[in-house]
Design a protein around this motif. Structure first.
Motif: not given
Length: 184
Positions: A50, A53, A58, A60, A110-111, A114
């Motif tokens: 958290t 991100c 982004i 999470w 990662l996006r 997430a």
């Protein structure tokens, strides 16, 4: 170099005095004549997914307290993900690293992660790197053991227990390891 050591685990021997690698288990992701790249698997940080991100703007959508691991002393501002390969099939940004695992370091991955984080996931900051011939020299000095990669070890063994677990998986009693130079 005829044989790459990657993917495999590097397990730090007692005589490895660098505090960055004391009792470390490193996943080798890349190894060739130009150098070696890996991530430490059994070190934690105080950061959460958290936290990370949020700083990257982004969202999470996983467990809020999901810990971020310390991948190594080199470029701690870089981020890496290790996950069950089936979590992101068809992504060109994912490198297979053995035993059904994928490895990536892009913001795009990662996006995607997430949005729907898989249960089998490590998020890591930084990495471990060796220049040409450096790891081979450390291996010849007996600083590391090499072990086969296991998805179960990566995702199911607690970081505090990982070093001993991998040593035992090689048929070695950890208490018998002595801090001496040379091949063990």
């Amino acid at each position: 170099m005829a044989d790459s050591l990657a993917p495999s685990f590097l397990v730090a021997m007692p005589q490895l005095l660098d505090p960055n690698f004391r009792r470390a288990v490193v996943l080798l992701v890349h190894h060739d004549a130009d150098g070696t790249f890996g991530v430490v698997l059994n070190r934690t940080t105080e950061l959460t997914a958290t936290d990370l991100c949020t700083t990257l703007r982004i969202g999470w959508h996983g467990e809020p307290g999901k810990e971020i691991g310390w991948g190594g002393p080199v470029q701690p501002q870089t981020g890496w993900m290790l996950f069950a390969e089936e979590a992101l099939t068809g992504s060109g940004d994912v490198k297979p690293v053995g035993d059904g695992m994928g490895f990536a370091g892009s913001l795009e991955v990662l996006r995607r992660i997430a949005e729907d984080p898989p249960e089998a996931l490590h998020l890591l900051l930084g990495y471990a790197g060796w220049g040409p011939g450096q790891l081979e020299s450390e291996l010849s000095e007996g600083a590391w053991l090499v072990a086969p990669v296991s998805r179960d070890v990566v995702f199911d063994v607690e970081p505090a227990e990982m070093w001993e677990h991998v040593v035992r998986s090689l048929g070695i009693e950890p208490s018998t390891l002595v801090a001496t130079r040379g091949v063990h």
